[in-house]
Design a protein around this motif. Structure first.
Motif, short mmCIF file in Angstrom:
data_model
loop_
_atom_site.label_atom_id
_atom_site.label_comp_id
_atom_site.label_asym_id
_atom_site.label_seq_id
_atom_site.Cartn_x
_atom_site.Cartn_y
_atom_site.Cartn_z
N GLN A 141 2.74 14.24 -9.19
CA GLN A 141 3.69 15.34 -9.07
C GLN A 141 4.39 15.61 -10.39
O GLN A 141 4.87 16.70 -10.63
N SER A 142 4.47 14.62 -11.28
CA SER A 142 5.12 14.84 -12.56
C SER A 142 4.24 15.68 -13.49
O SER A 142 4.74 16.30 -14.40
N LEU A 143 2.92 15.71 -13.25
CA LEU A 143 2.04 16.54 -14.05
C LEU A 143 2.06 17.96 -13.51
O LEU A 143 2.11 18.17 -12.30
N PRO A 144 2.02 18.97 -14.38
CA PRO A 144 2.00 20.33 -13.88
C PRO A 144 0.68 20.61 -13.16
O PRO A 144 -0.39 20.27 -13.66
N ALA A 157 0.83 -1.20 0.00
CA ALA A 157 0.00 0.00 0.00
C ALA A 157 0.87 1.26 0.00
O ALA A 157 0.57 2.24 -0.69
N ALA A 158 1.95 1.24 0.78
CA ALA A 158 2.85 2.40 0.83
C ALA A 158 3.52 2.62 -0.52
O ALA A 158 3.65 3.76 -0.98
N ARG A 159 3.94 1.55 -1.19
CA ARG A 159 4.56 1.67 -2.52
C ARG A 159 3.56 2.22 -3.54
O ARG A 159 3.90 3.05 -4.37
N LYS A 160 2.33 1.74 -3.43
CA LYS A 160 1.29 2.20 -4.36
C LYS A 160 1.02 3.70 -4.17
O LYS A 160 0.93 4.45 -5.13
N ARG A 161 0.90 4.13 -2.90
CA ARG A 161 0.67 5.55 -2.61
C ARG A 161 1.82 6.40 -3.12
O ARG A 161 1.64 7.47 -3.68
N LYS A 162 3.04 5.92 -2.91
CA LYS A 162 4.22 6.65 -3.34
C LYS A 162 4.25 6.76 -4.86
O LYS A 162 4.56 7.82 -5.42
N ALA A 163 3.89 5.69 -5.56
CA ALA A 163 3.85 5.71 -7.03
C ALA A 163 2.79 6.68 -7.53
O ALA A 163 3.01 7.42 -8.49
N GLU A 164 1.63 6.69 -6.89
CA GLU A 164 0.57 7.61 -7.28
C GLU A 164 0.98 9.05 -7.05
O GLU A 164 0.72 9.93 -7.87
N ARG A 165 1.62 9.32 -5.90
CA ARG A 165 2.10 10.67 -5.61
C ARG A 165 3.14 11.11 -6.63
O ARG A 165 3.12 12.24 -7.09
N GLY A 166 4.01 10.22 -7.01
CA GLY A 166 5.03 10.53 -8.01
C GLY A 166 4.43 10.82 -9.36
O GLY A 166 4.87 11.71 -10.07
#
Length: 188
Positions: free
Chosen positions: A36-39, A24-33
């Motif tokens: 964040q890459s989108l303006p 779950a933590a990896r998934k949240r981190k991937a979603e946040r990343g």
């Protein structure tokens, strides 16, 4: 052996919980990343984009709900209209409430205008003759045809002499003075 079953089950439950928490933590981190890459759009840009997706009636109904303080009903209406997610609908309605947007009707698409640079050249020479009494003028050009000459004649007869002169000089190789003399013969 019975005494080991309970601790082993507890150990398995803890390991399973740790694995699930890690995923779950990896998934949240991937979603946040990814987000964040989108303006990030400013609230004003979000409000402008949200307002553009609404028809005039939908715009009026949505702002009526916002004005009445019915935020949930406004979010539901926006969600139903656009089909966006609930979070996106909530953000859009919040931006519309914070930054009110007037209704703007969609810009009508303009038909492409004819190129004003160079008139089309035809494979034949068109001959236009105008006469009044003893005076006869002739214009011969491969940039004229029935349609263009008809427009020039219509301009001349409607009293827009300058536009007719400009069109005739553009579609032939005569001078403005010669074009004006020709157009004067068309004025009836």
């Amino acid at each position: 052996m019975e005494s080991l079953v309970v601790p082993v089950l507890i150990l398995l439950a803890v390991v399973a919980g740790v694995i699930l928490a890690y995923r779950a933590a990896r998934k949240r981190k991937a979603e946040r990343g990814a987000t964040q890459s989108l303006p990030a759009a400013t609230p004003q840009e979000l409000a402008r984009a949200a307002a553009e997706r609404l028809s005039e009636d939908e715009h009026r109904r949505l702002y009526a709900l916002i004005a009445q303080g019915q935020a949930m009903a406004a979010v539901k209406l926006y969600y139903e209209i656009t089909g966006e997610g609930l979070r996106a609908s909530r953000d859009a309605v919040g931006a519309l409430a914070a930054h009110p947007q007037p209704y703007r009707s969609p810009e009508p698409t303009q038909p492409p205008e004819e190129a004003e640079d160079e008139p089309q050249r035809f494979p034949y020479r068109y001959r236009a003759i105008a006469s009044k009494g003893d005076v006869t003028r002739e214009v011969s050009s491969n940039m004229l045809n029935d349609e263009i000459y008809g427009r020039i004649r219509t301009l001349a007869r409607s009293g827009d002499t300058e536009a007719a002169v400009n069109a005739l000089t553009r579609h032939s190789d005569i001078s403005p003075k010669q074009a004006r003399e020709f157009i004067e013969l068309l004025d009836d």
